[in-house]
Write a protein that holds these residues in place. Structure first.
Motif, PDB file in Angstrom:
ATOM      1  N   CYS A 177       3.701   0.382   6.731  1.00  0.00           N
ATOM      2  CA  CYS A 177       3.980   0.469   5.743  1.00  0.00           C
ATOM      3  C   CYS A 177       4.784  -0.727   4.741  1.00  0.00           C
ATOM      4  CB  CYS A 177       4.058   1.426   4.657  1.00  0.00           C
ATOM      5  SG  CYS A 177       3.774   1.267   2.585  1.00  0.00           S
ATOM      6  N   GLY A 178       4.605  -2.261   4.529  1.00  0.00           N
ATOM      7  CA  GLY A 178       5.616  -3.375   4.012  1.00  0.00           C
ATOM      8  C   GLY A 178       4.685  -4.508   3.059  1.00  0.00           C
ATOM      9  N   PRO A 179       5.456  -4.572   2.336  1.00  0.00           N
ATOM     10  CA  PRO A 179       5.400  -6.033   1.087  1.00  0.00           C
ATOM     11  C   PRO A 179       4.959  -7.054   1.918  1.00  0.00           C
ATOM     12  CG  PRO A 179       7.850  -6.409   1.895  1.00  0.00           C
ATOM     13  CD  PRO A 179       7.369  -4.508   2.663  1.00  0.00           C
ATOM     14  N   PRO A 180       3.851  -7.554   1.121  1.00  0.00           N
ATOM     15  CA  PRO A 180       3.475  -8.442   1.685  1.00  0.00           C
ATOM     16  C   PRO A 180       4.294  -9.936   2.266  1.00  0.00           C
ATOM     17  CG  PRO A 180       2.248  -8.206  -0.325  1.00  0.00           C
ATOM     18  CD  PRO A 180       3.714  -6.886   0.388  1.00  0.00           C
ATOM     19  N   THR A 181       5.358  -9.831   1.675  1.00  0.00           N
ATOM     20  CA  THR A 181       6.623 -11.447   2.040  1.00  0.00           C
ATOM     21  C   THR A 181       6.889 -10.419   2.991  1.00  0.00           C
ATOM     22  OG1 THR A 181       8.256  -9.527   0.995  1.00  0.00           O
ATOM     23  CG2 THR A 181       7.718 -11.875  -0.345  1.00  0.00           C
ATOM     24  N   ALA A 182       6.731  -9.103   4.007  1.00  0.00           N
ATOM     25  CA  ALA A 182       7.360  -8.636   5.179  1.00  0.00           C
ATOM     26  C   ALA A 182       6.035  -9.417   6.418  1.00  0.00           C
ATOM     27  CB  ALA A 182       7.276  -7.324   5.366  1.00  0.00           C
TER      28      ALA A 182
ATOM     29  N   VAL B  93      -5.848   2.284  -6.853  1.00  0.00           N
ATOM     30  CA  VAL B  93      -7.093   1.475  -5.736  1.00  0.00           C
ATOM     31  C   VAL B  93      -5.979   1.270  -4.401  1.00  0.00           C
ATOM     32  CG1 VAL B  93      -7.899  -0.525  -6.045  1.00  0.00           C
ATOM     33  CG2 VAL B  93      -6.961   0.402  -8.348  1.00  0.00           C
ATOM     34  N   GLY B  94      -7.307   1.464  -3.323  1.00  0.00           N
ATOM     35  CA  GLY B  94      -6.597   0.865  -1.784  1.00  0.00           C
ATOM     36  C   GLY B  94      -8.155   0.784  -1.112  1.00  0.00           C
ATOM     37  N   SER B  95      -6.973  -0.292  -0.490  1.00  0.00           N
ATOM     38  CA  SER B  95      -8.199  -0.472   0.542  1.00  0.00           C
ATOM     39  C   SER B  95      -8.687   0.450   1.250  1.00  0.00           C
ATOM     40  CB  SER B  95      -7.567  -2.039   0.962  1.00  0.00           C
ATOM     41  OG  SER B  95      -9.184  -2.153   2.042  1.00  0.00           O
ATOM     42  N   PHE B  96      -9.033   1.763   1.776  1.00  0.00           N
ATOM     43  CA  PHE B  96      -9.041   2.677   2.578  1.00  0.00           C
ATOM     44  C   PHE B  96      -9.961   2.722   3.348  1.00  0.00           C
ATOM     45  CE2 PHE B  96      -9.079   4.080  -2.621  1.00  0.00           C
ATOM     46  CZ  PHE B  96      -8.055   4.701  -2.189  1.00  0.00           C
ATOM     47  N   PRO B  97      -9.389   3.274   4.247  1.00  0.00           N
ATOM     48  CA  PRO B  97      -9.509   2.916   6.321  1.00  0.00           C
ATOM     49  C   PRO B  97     -11.069   3.350   6.400  1.00  0.00           C
ATOM     50  CG  PRO B  97      -7.609   4.418   6.386  1.00  0.00           C
ATOM     51  CD  PRO B  97      -8.249   4.488   4.475  1.00  0.00           C
ATOM     52  N   CYS B  98     -11.878   3.936   5.831  1.00  0.00           N
ATOM     53  CA  CYS B  98     -13.594   4.118   5.366  1.00  0.00           C
ATOM     54  C   CYS B  98     -14.355   2.824   4.538  1.00  0.00           C
ATOM     55  CB  CYS B  98     -14.160   5.208   4.532  1.00  0.00           C
ATOM     56  SG  CYS B  98     -14.060   5.509   3.276  1.00  0.00           S
ATOM     57  N   LEU B  99     -12.852   2.060   3.700  1.00  0.00           N
ATOM     58  CA  LEU B  99     -14.240   0.401   2.841  1.00  0.00           C
ATOM     59  C   LEU B  99     -14.275  -0.001   4.033  1.00  0.00           C
ATOM     60  CD1 LEU B  99     -12.537   1.475  -0.359  1.00  0.00           C
ATOM     61  CD2 LEU B  99     -14.969   1.960  -0.157  1.00  0.00           C
ATOM     62  N   GLU B 100     -15.243  -0.936   3.781  1.00  0.00           N
ATOM     63  CA  GLU B 100     -14.861  -2.507   4.696  1.00  0.00           C
ATOM     64  C   GLU B 100     -13.999  -3.282   3.156  1.00  0.00           C
ATOM     65  OE1 GLU B 100     -17.685  -6.405   3.623  1.00  0.00           O
ATOM     66  OE2 GLU B 100     -18.700  -4.512   3.182  1.00  0.00           O
TER      67      GLU B 100
ATOM     68  N   HIS C 261      -2.749   2.180  12.071  1.00  0.00           N
ATOM     69  CA  HIS C 261      -2.920   1.634  10.769  1.00  0.00           C
ATOM     70  C   HIS C 261      -1.853   0.679   9.866  1.00  0.00           C
ATOM     71  CE1 HIS C 261      -5.234   2.372   6.836  1.00  0.00           C
ATOM     72  NE2 HIS C 261      -3.880   3.604   6.482  1.00  0.00           N
ATOM     73  N   CYS C 262      -2.079  -0.283   9.071  1.00  0.00           N
ATOM     74  CA  CYS C 262      -0.974  -0.923   8.619  1.00  0.00           C
ATOM     75  C   CYS C 262      -1.699  -0.899   7.286  1.00  0.00           C
ATOM     76  CB  CYS C 262      -1.173  -2.806   9.367  1.00  0.00           C
ATOM     77  SG  CYS C 262      -0.537  -2.684  10.496  1.00  0.00           S
ATOM     78  N   VAL C 263      -0.552  -1.183   6.284  1.00  0.00           N
ATOM     79  CA  VAL C 263      -0.912  -1.126   4.691  1.00  0.00           C
ATOM     80  C   VAL C 263      -0.344  -2.124   3.784  1.00  0.00           C
ATOM     81  CG1 VAL C 263      -2.307   0.787   4.247  1.00  0.00           C
ATOM     82  CG2 VAL C 263       0.603   0.975   3.839  1.00  0.00           C
ATOM     83  N   ALA C 264      -0.344  -3.111   2.821  1.00  0.00           N
ATOM     84  CA  ALA C 264       0.748  -3.794   2.392  1.00  0.00           C
ATOM     85  C   ALA C 264       0.819  -3.328   0.687  1.00  0.00           C
ATOM     86  CB  ALA C 264       0.410  -5.385   2.320  1.00  0.00           C
ATOM     87  N   ALA C 265       1.739  -3.484   0.160  1.00  0.00           N
ATOM     88  CA  ALA C 265       1.862  -2.825  -1.382  1.00  0.00           C
ATOM     89  C   ALA C 265       2.422  -3.614  -2.350  1.00  0.00           C
ATOM     90  CB  ALA C 265       1.943  -1.809  -1.593  1.00  0.00           C
TER      91      ALA C 265
ATOM     92  N   ILE D 122      -4.780  -5.365   7.318  1.00  0.00           N
ATOM     93  CA  ILE D 122      -3.650  -5.166   7.023  1.00  0.00           C
ATOM     94  C   ILE D 122      -4.511  -4.025   5.692  1.00  0.00           C
ATOM     95  CG2 ILE D 122      -1.619  -5.188   5.754  1.00  0.00           C
ATOM     96  CD1 ILE D 122      -0.896  -7.905   7.312  1.00  0.00           C
ATOM     97  N   ARG D 123      -4.212  -2.952   4.806  1.00  0.00           N
ATOM     98  CA  ARG D 123      -5.447  -2.477   4.117  1.00  0.00           C
ATOM     99  C   ARG D 123      -4.412  -2.644   2.854  1.00  0.00           C
ATOM    100  NH1 ARG D 123     -10.357  -0.681   5.328  1.00  0.00           N
ATOM    101  NH2 ARG D 123     -10.689  -0.867   7.554  1.00  0.00           N
ATOM    102  N   ASP D 124      -4.522  -2.866   1.577  1.00  0.00           N
ATOM    103  CA  ASP D 124      -4.469  -3.317   0.589  1.00  0.00           C
ATOM    104  C   ASP D 124      -3.941  -2.158  -0.164  1.00  0.00           C
ATOM    105  OD1 ASP D 124      -2.757  -4.588  -1.517  1.00  0.00           O
ATOM    106  OD2 ASP D 124      -3.628  -6.474  -1.108  1.00  0.00           O
TER     107      ASP D 124
END
Length: 554
Positions: A283-288, A344-351, A307-311, A331-333
């Motif tokens: 998990c990292g900020p978009p800047t990273a 709100v999330g771009s969950f792994p099961c979502l396109e 699995h990677c996420v950004a917030a 990368i899922r927001d």
């Protein structure tokens, strides 16, 4: 190997999911200590730049936090007392968080970037009675301690004259401690969160709603399982650490990876660690991520990563594409605030719709509303809001402490209004526009900074950009872009024109930046968010000075 996400059917989970809150709840007793029943289960894997490395089981941290709880009680810290926690990414931060929750104190996390003046403000505003910090931050506290009338206990990690030694006291304390039976609605965490104006607000979270609400964060967005090793790049001083370095992972029994560095963020070093250790989720900020994609990613093999996420801010589609091409991972927001868990999330099961924040989290009814509190139709911009009536959702903050007016200002009819603007499409996906304060109104057009920033970053010359309103006598405001160039590019008038033309082609022509300034860095919060408010204020002062100079010459 194929991993099944924790959420396999979004619509079914969203319709059926519900969190229950008991009358009494304490995270350390009711969640953390239960994982500690397994004496070998890994909780924290810590490394630093010097090659030092430590591993802690849930059992070890449980016992260490009980010892610290006894130390705090011995020195008069009691249930409800506000305690300032000013530590970097060192193991004592996690121990202190657990201990303070265990005794029912209200923990106030802060970042090492705070000044002595910031520290004084926090003690005055919160009536804080104690601080736990390290030898690097202790001098700032000493500078103002005599002006902090409520401060009576100072604990330091390390050795410093005039301070109680953390390790000395903890090492000799008893491991027997009965955790406070805290009520679910009692304050547990107080975050100071900065708005665009005024002093930071004191955001209060309770013992149950916030930790339990982060089941949503840990289970559905971070998609964690008990055998995962999760790395969150954020600093300990902001709420993202609670999301992704504390409640989220430990709700799921996952281990946390932590890297303590005293220098500036180093993209190459971070990628090396990601390759070296069996880190499964990041998990990292978009800047990273924006600086990661400037590196030669073909040099690395992230064998364990799945699995990677950004917030923090939305992530540009271009960055998502480059990262996926190099790693095979999208990368899922995720979207939320200091006041909330993941909304709100771009969950792994979502396109994934690149550039979209995804869909509302299970447990929350999130929508886009107008000034009267009515939901707007798909495609129309409005305020992101959470329905709080007839039932307030689990994971939402209690109040801004000692500030009923500010608390009331977040309510519009049946909604909690986040202060962010978005558009919801026909499929229910949210598209971030910007903070309500960040939206640029030029010649009557409303322009969201993120769309322009995304267009700019698609150009190979742009490493990062920030877009703000700049005062203009004719148009009211114009779009002004601050641009950090990618390696190999130099500022020029030709490049300004090229970037302007590029934005006109990628997005609506009226949105292009009429002014572009090349810079070496952008002002950011500790969480990595661009401080557009600072850039806007700089522009306002600059334009005012130009106007005054022009008037004096006439």
């Amino acid at each position: 190997m194929q991993f099944k996400p924790n959420m396999e059917d979004y619509e079914k989970t969203y319709a059926e999911f519900k969190l229950e809150v008991p009358e009494y709840f304490n995270f350390t007793r009711d969640v953390f200590d239960k994982w500690a029943a397994d004496p070998d289960k890994l909780a924290l894997w810590w490394v630093d730049d010097g090659g030092n490395e430590k591993k802690f089981t849930f059992r070890e941290l449980s016992l260490r936090s009980k010892k610290l709880a006894n130390v705090l009680k011995k020195h008069g810290i009691k249930r409800g007392d506000r305690v300032f926690l000013l530590l970097p990414r060192i193991p004592e931060w996690w121990e202190s968080m657990l201990a303070l929750l265990r005794i029912g104190a209200v923990v106030m996390p802060g970042t090492s970037q705070l000044t002595a003046k910031d520290i004084k403000y926090r003690f005055d505003a919160s009536e804080g009675v104690a601080i736990i910090t390290d030898v690097d931050n202790a001098p700032k506290v000493e500078e103002v301690k005599d002006e902090c009338s409520t401060l009576r206990l100072m604990i330091v990690v390390g050795e410093r004259e005039g301070w109680i030694s953390y390790e000395e006291e903890v090492s000799s304390a008893s491991e027997d401690f009965e955790t406070e039976n805290t009520r679910s609605d009692e304050p547990a965490i107080l975050y100071f969160t900065s708005g665009t104006t005024g002093y930071p607000k004191m955001t209060v979270h309770t013992h149950a709603s916030y930790p339990i609400g982060h089941i949503i964060t840990g289970k559905f967005w971070l998609d964690l399982k008990p055998d995962d090793l999760h790395w969150n790049l954020s600093d300990t001083g902001w709420a993202k650490a609670a999301w992704s370095s504390f409640f989220g992972p430990w709700n799921m029994g996952a281990a946390i990876f932590a890297h303590h560095s005293t220098g500036k963020f180093d993209a190459g070093k971070t990628l090396e660690l990601l390759e070296k250790y069996p880190i499964t989720t990041l998990c990292g900020p978009p800047t990273a991520y924006r600086v990661f994609v400037l590196e030669d990613l073909t040099k690395y093999n992230f064998k364990a990563l799945r699995h990677c996420v950004a917030a923090g801010e939305p992530l540009n589609p271009e960055v998502i594409e480059v990262w996926k091409k190099a790693t095979g991972i999208t990368i899922r927001d995720g979207y939320g605030q200091t006041e909330t868990v993941c909304l709100v999330g771009s969950f792994p099961c979502l396109e994934v719709k690149p550039g979209s924040m995804g869909k509302p989290s299970p447990g929350f009814y999130v929508s886009v509303i107008d000034d009267e509190g009515n939901e707007v139709p798909p495609g129309q911009e409005g305020d992101i809001a959470v329905r709080i009536k007839p039932e307030r959702p689990v994971g939402l903050f209690k109040e801004y402490w000692k500030d009923p007016e500010r608390t009331a200002a977040t309510i519009r009819g049946d909604w909690y209004v986040t202060g962010d603007r978005a558009i919801k499409d026909e499929d229910g996906y949210f598209w971030f526009v910007g903070r309500a304060d960040d939206v640029i109104i030029s010649s009557g057009y409303r322009i969201g900074p993120f769309e322009v920033e995304s267009a700019l970053v698609e150009h190979p010359a742009v490493a990062e950009s920030a877009v703000v309103a700049s005062p203009d006598e004719v148009r009211g405001e114009i779009v002004k872009a601050f641009v950090i160039l990618a390696p190999g590019y130099e500022p020029s008038e030709e490049l300004v024109k090229e970037l302007q033309d590029h934005v006109k082609k990628v997005t609506a022509p009226y949105k292009y930046p009429r002014e572009i300034e090349f810079v070496d860095s952008l002002p950011k919060t500790v969480s990595g968010k661009i401080r557009r408010v600072e850039l806007r204020e700089r522009e306002r002062k600059k334009k005012l000075a130009q106007k005054e100079t022009a008037a004096s010459k006439q």
